[in-house]
Design a protein around this motif. Structure first.
Motif, PDB file in Angstrom:
ATOM      1  N   ILE A   1       0.865  -1.180   0.000  1.00  0.00           N
ATOM      2  CA  ILE A   1       0.000   0.000   0.000  1.00  0.00           C
ATOM      3  C   ILE A   1       0.900   1.228   0.000  1.00  0.00           C
ATOM      4  N   MET A   2       0.594   2.177  -0.873  1.00  0.00           N
ATOM      5  CA  MET A   2       1.470   3.329  -1.060  1.00  0.00           C
ATOM      6  C   MET A   2       0.885   4.591  -0.425  1.00  0.00           C
ATOM      7  N   ILE A   3       1.782   5.461   0.033  1.00  0.00           N
ATOM      8  CA  ILE A   3       1.418   6.781   0.540  1.00  0.00           C
ATOM      9  C   ILE A   3       2.132   7.816  -0.321  1.00  0.00           C
ATOM     10  N   GLY A   4       1.420   8.844  -0.739  1.00  0.00           N
ATOM     11  CA  GLY A   4       2.029   9.944  -1.478  1.00  0.00           C
ATOM     12  C   GLY A   4       2.440  11.039  -0.519  1.00  0.00           C
ATOM     13  N   VAL A   5       3.627  11.602  -0.719  1.00  0.00           N
ATOM     14  CA  VAL A   5       4.144  12.641   0.166  1.00  0.00           C
ATOM     15  C   VAL A   5       4.613  13.833  -0.661  1.00  0.00           C
ATOM     16  N   LEU A   6       4.159  15.031  -0.284  1.00  0.00           N
ATOM     17  CA  LEU A   6       4.577  16.272  -0.930  1.00  0.00           C
ATOM     18  C   LEU A   6       5.221  17.165   0.119  1.00  0.00           C
ATOM     19  N   LEU A   7       6.522  17.443  -0.041  1.00  0.00           N
ATOM     20  CA  LEU A   7       7.264  18.238   0.939  1.00  0.00           C
ATOM     21  C   LEU A   7       8.204  19.211   0.236  1.00  0.00           C
ATOM     22  N   PRO A   8       8.372  20.419   0.763  1.00  0.00           N
ATOM     23  CA  PRO A   8       9.345  21.351   0.180  1.00  0.00           C
ATOM     24  C   PRO A   8      10.721  21.173   0.814  1.00  0.00           C
ATOM     25  N   ILE A   9      11.465  20.165   0.349  1.00  0.00           N
ATOM     26  CA  ILE A   9      12.826  19.984   0.849  1.00  0.00           C
ATOM     27  C   ILE A   9      13.634  21.262   0.594  1.00  0.00           C
ATOM     28  N   ASN A  10      13.372  21.891  -0.536  1.00  0.00           N
ATOM     29  CA  ASN A  10      13.860  23.245  -0.801  1.00  0.00           C
ATOM     30  C   ASN A  10      12.660  24.179  -0.686  1.00  0.00           C
ATOM     31  N   SER A  11      12.767  25.212   0.133  1.00  0.00           N
ATOM     32  CA  SER A  11      11.592  26.020   0.444  1.00  0.00           C
ATOM     33  C   SER A  11      11.471  27.295  -0.372  1.00  0.00           C
ATOM     34  N   ASP A  12      12.360  27.499  -1.342  1.00  0.00           N
ATOM     35  CA  ASP A  12      12.266  28.687  -2.190  1.00  0.00           C
ATOM     36  C   ASP A  12      12.631  28.282  -3.614  1.00  0.00           C
TER      37      ASP A  12
ATOM     38  N   HIS B   1      14.171  17.058   7.987  1.00  0.00           N
ATOM     39  CA  HIS B   1      13.940  16.263   9.188  1.00  0.00           C
ATOM     40  C   HIS B   1      12.531  15.671   9.195  1.00  0.00           C
ATOM     41  N   ARG B   2      11.574  16.402   8.649  1.00  0.00           N
ATOM     42  CA  ARG B   2      10.222  15.854   8.546  1.00  0.00           C
ATOM     43  C   ARG B   2      10.199  14.645   7.616  1.00  0.00           C
ATOM     44  N   PHE B   3      10.954  14.737   6.511  1.00  0.00           N
ATOM     45  CA  PHE B   3      11.034  13.598   5.601  1.00  0.00           C
ATOM     46  C   PHE B   3      11.695  12.408   6.287  1.00  0.00           C
ATOM     47  N   GLN B   4      12.759  12.666   7.040  1.00  0.00           N
ATOM     48  CA  GLN B   4      13.412  11.587   7.771  1.00  0.00           C
ATOM     49  C   GLN B   4      12.474  10.985   8.820  1.00  0.00           C
ATOM     50  N   ALA B   5      11.650  11.840   9.443  1.00  0.00           N
ATOM     51  CA  ALA B   5      10.664  11.332  10.408  1.00  0.00           C
ATOM     52  C   ALA B   5       9.655  10.432   9.705  1.00  0.00           C
ATOM     53  N   PHE B   6       9.296  10.790   8.476  1.00  0.00           N
ATOM     54  CA  PHE B   6       8.399   9.945   7.685  1.00  0.00           C
ATOM     55  C   PHE B   6       9.049   8.586   7.411  1.00  0.00           C
ATOM     56  N   LEU B   7      10.308   8.604   6.929  1.00  0.00           N
ATOM     57  CA  LEU B   7      11.013   7.349   6.650  1.00  0.00           C
ATOM     58  C   LEU B   7      11.108   6.481   7.894  1.00  0.00           C
ATOM     59  N   PHE B   8      11.451   7.124   9.013  1.00  0.00           N
ATOM     60  CA  PHE B   8      11.602   6.391  10.267  1.00  0.00           C
ATOM     61  C   PHE B   8      10.278   5.752  10.691  1.00  0.00           C
ATOM     62  N   THR B   9       9.185   6.492  10.600  1.00  0.00           N
ATOM     63  CA  THR B   9       7.886   5.974  11.041  1.00  0.00           C
ATOM     64  C   THR B   9       7.424   4.829  10.149  1.00  0.00           C
ATOM     65  N   VAL B  10       7.608   4.960   8.832  1.00  0.00           N
ATOM     66  CA  VAL B  10       7.256   3.873   7.913  1.00  0.00           C
ATOM     67  C   VAL B  10       8.067   2.623   8.221  1.00  0.00           C
TER      68      VAL B  10
ATOM     69  N   SER C   1       2.693  11.805  13.347  1.00  0.00           N
ATOM     70  CA  SER C   1       1.269  11.563  13.608  1.00  0.00           C
ATOM     71  C   SER C   1       0.511  11.263  12.328  1.00  0.00           C
ATOM     72  N   ALA C   2       0.869  11.945  11.223  1.00  0.00           N
ATOM     73  CA  ALA C   2       0.177  11.729   9.951  1.00  0.00           C
ATOM     74  C   ALA C   2       0.345  10.292   9.474  1.00  0.00           C
ATOM     75  N   VAL C   3       1.571   9.760   9.572  1.00  0.00           N
ATOM     76  CA  VAL C   3       1.815   8.379   9.154  1.00  0.00           C
ATOM     77  C   VAL C   3       1.098   7.408  10.087  1.00  0.00           C
ATOM     78  N   GLN C   4       1.121   7.710  11.378  1.00  0.00           N
ATOM     79  CA  GLN C   4       0.426   6.859  12.348  1.00  0.00           C
ATOM     80  C   GLN C   4      -1.069   6.811  12.070  1.00  0.00           C
ATOM     81  N   VAL C   5      -1.651   7.963  11.726  1.00  0.00           N
ATOM     82  CA  VAL C   5      -3.089   8.020  11.434  1.00  0.00           C
ATOM     83  C   VAL C   5      -3.424   7.133  10.241  1.00  0.00           C
ATOM     84  N   ILE C   6      -2.652   7.256   9.162  1.00  0.00           N
ATOM     85  CA  ILE C   6      -2.933   6.472   7.952  1.00  0.00           C
ATOM     86  C   ILE C   6      -2.781   4.982   8.224  1.00  0.00           C
ATOM     87  N   SER C   7      -1.688   4.593   8.879  1.00  0.00           N
ATOM     88  CA  SER C   7      -1.451   3.167   9.140  1.00  0.00           C
ATOM     89  C   SER C   7      -2.512   2.592  10.077  1.00  0.00           C
TER      90      SER C   7
END
Length: 561
Positions: A32-43, A69-78, A398-404
């Protein structure tokens, strides 16, 4: 030629979008896949458009440590969920992630890729089948979340933002499948107003960005200030449509105003332009009160802004650090990481060094600190900026926890006891987006809320904000110290808790600075209104005989609704 075969070929092609050559990201397969949209570069750097040739790719810039760090938190939680035999047994969660650079059309392009899943090979009989993706985590900023919510909501496709706070997004008629793991700005605005009034300030300047996010955020603050008897000294807007964002005029207004306290409701990207102009005009002596949009921004902690921002107060997102994330980050190796480009940028940001291209030597005229790749993250764990960026990861966790958890609840459904027609259950291998949305709306996590549900009827989580004070460090940079909290879940007047002994104002002072249009009248004098001025601006005139007041009237403050 077989017309039937030709029609099927057309259908197969039309069910896919063009390749995502403009988007950079990372993909990990799963059941099962999750789509993630993040601004690793913010400008970004916008290219000039002529429309006689294909538009050039937008150049992304300004690497964001917080969102990496948010992306790494996503990887860690998955990773943790996939290792846990109690959650989705015999199944794995995968993902497709894109760096959006905070560009609206990148956000939309990524979302459409999730819906069509164009990286898969689609056969004739799969043209109209459900995509592999279960939900989208994004967008980061509210304006982009609105765009996505209109598209994803049309298909009742679940969307969870870990950053967007715009109160409009709580409207379930407009955005039926939008959720978020950060509180609505409605609560944030009330908290900011209560914080301001708790210090007795009566003369306050307001600055906000000219978007729905800014306008809907600042208006409740203004209303509460006026209702309590305080006055607005000025209200200025950061115009995103202007090259200079209206910064020179805003700063001139701040500089010339007698208001010491200025509320800024904006993101770090917008506020930093105002700060740069303040440095240029040498403006100091103001106390800024801010929303969560720039509360823990590392770029604002630099010594460049220390004389301006020291003493400021912010509501912030949860300061909870995900257990085990620090150890996960310690395993990052820039030489072996599959996302080596981002990892090298991360390494350079954390260790303040540069990786030299091959065969390039160090210039004696422009010496730089060279990255070796063998630096140890253990040595920076006490760095306040590093810790601050980790404290912004809980919403992603929390977002990953909610989906799972929602997926696990869907999978655990017993036939005949299901929530759908005639007690039926959804098929975990072929569920509809609206079926997962049903479970997300009702998901329960291990969190202290009244009814056990994580989301309220509007798709919002509990509203609890730490309050931080920007304090000067010995090296000239700033750190954010927690001095209290705002909790909308408890009744007024216990919503706001402050330890004022921890607050350090400008120049290391402990006494609360004043912000009045006119000095308070001493005993024996009364206020006399000034024509054409707000009620907070007056002159003190002697009282008439037998009308002498022996006390100073306090500001009324917020009242319980």
């Amino acid at each position: 030629m077989d017309k039937g075969k030709d029609w099927r070929s057309i259908a197969t092609v039309s069910s896919r979008l063009p390749p995502t050559s403009d988007l950079e990201g990372r993909r990990q397969p799963g059941d099962i896949m999750i789509g993630v949209l993040l601004p690793i570069n913010s400008d970004k750097i916008y290219q000039k458009l002529t429309f006689n040739v294909r538009p050039l790719k937008t150049t992304c810039r300004l690497f964001s440590l917080e969102f990496y760090h948010r992306f790494q938190a996503f990887l860690f939680t998955v990773e943790e969920i996939n290792k846990d035999p109690k959650i989705l047994p015999n199944m794995t969660i995968g993902f497709q992630m894109y760096d959006t650079c905070n560009i609206p059309h990148y956000e939309l392009q990524g979302a459409l890729q999730f819906l069509t899943d164009s990286d898969r090979i689609i056969t004739d009989n799969q043209c109209c089948s459900r995509p592999l993706f279960s939900a989208v985590i994004g967008s980061t900023f509210s304006a982009n979340s609105i765009i996505l919510a209109h598209v994803l909501g049309a298909f009742r496709y679940p969307q969870i933002s870990s950053f967007s706070g715009l109160s409009l997004l709580s409207n379930k008629r407009m955005f039926p499948s939008f959720f978020r793991t950060v509180p609505s700005d409605k609560f944030q605005s009330k908290g900011l107003a209560e914080l301001i009034l708790s210090f007795g300030w009566t003369w306050i300047g307001l600055v906000t960005v000219d978007t729905n996010y800014g306008l809907q955020g600042i208006q409740p603050i203004r209303e509460e200030i006026v209702k309590a008897g305080a006055c607005v000294a000025f209200m200025e807007y950061i115009y995103l449509g202007q090259p200079d964002r209206n910064a020179p005029y805003i700063v001139k207004t701040i500089k010339e105003s007698t208001a010491t306290v200025v509320v800024v409701f904006a993101s770090e990207v917008e506020f930093v332009l105002i700060l740069n102009e303040m440095v240029k005009q040498n403006v100091t002596g103001k106390i800024f009160i801010g929303n969560v949009g720039w509360a823990r921004a590392i770029i604002l902690s630099m010594s460049t802004y220390s004389s301006i921002l020291s003493g400021s107060l912010n509501l912030a997102f949860s300061d909870y650090v995900v257990p085990g994330l620090s150890q996960f980050l310690a395993k990052i190796d820039p030489s072996t990481s599959v996302t080596s480009k981002w990892t090298r940028m991360y390494w350079e940001s954390v260790f303040n060094c540069k990786f030299l291209p091959e065969n390039q030597t160090i210039s004696l005229e422009n010496p730089v600190n060279i990255c070796t790749g063998s630096e140890h993250l253990d040595g920076i764990k006490n760095n306040s900026n590093y810790v601050s960026s980790l404290q912004s990861t809980h919403a992603m966790f929390s977002a990953v926890q909610v989906i799972s958890k929602a997926l696990d609840d869907l999978k655990s459904c017993k036939i005949g006891e299901g929530p759908f027609f005639n007690g039926t259950c959804a098929n975990i291998w072929n569920f509809k987006p609206w079926q997962l949305t049903y479970y997300i709306r009702r998901v329960q996590l291990n969190i202290n809320v009244e009814n056990g549900k994580y989301f309220d009827e509007n798709g919002d989580p509990p509203a609890i904000f730490p309050i931080v004070n920007w304090q000067l460090k010995a090296d000239g940079t700033l750190t954010q110290v927690k001095i209290g909290s705002y909790n909308s879940n408890v009744p007024f007047p216990w919503t706001l808790t402050l330890d004022t002994s921890l607050i350090v104002w400008k120049m290391g002072r402990k006494q609360v600075p004043s912000s009045y249009c006119s000095d308070r009248c001493i005993m024996g004098f009364r206020k006399a209104a000034l024509q054409g001025k707000p009620t907070c601006c007056y002159v003190c005139v002697p009282c008439l005989q037998r009308e002498i007041s022996n006390q100073t009237a306090p500001i009324r403050g917020l009242k319980e609704e």
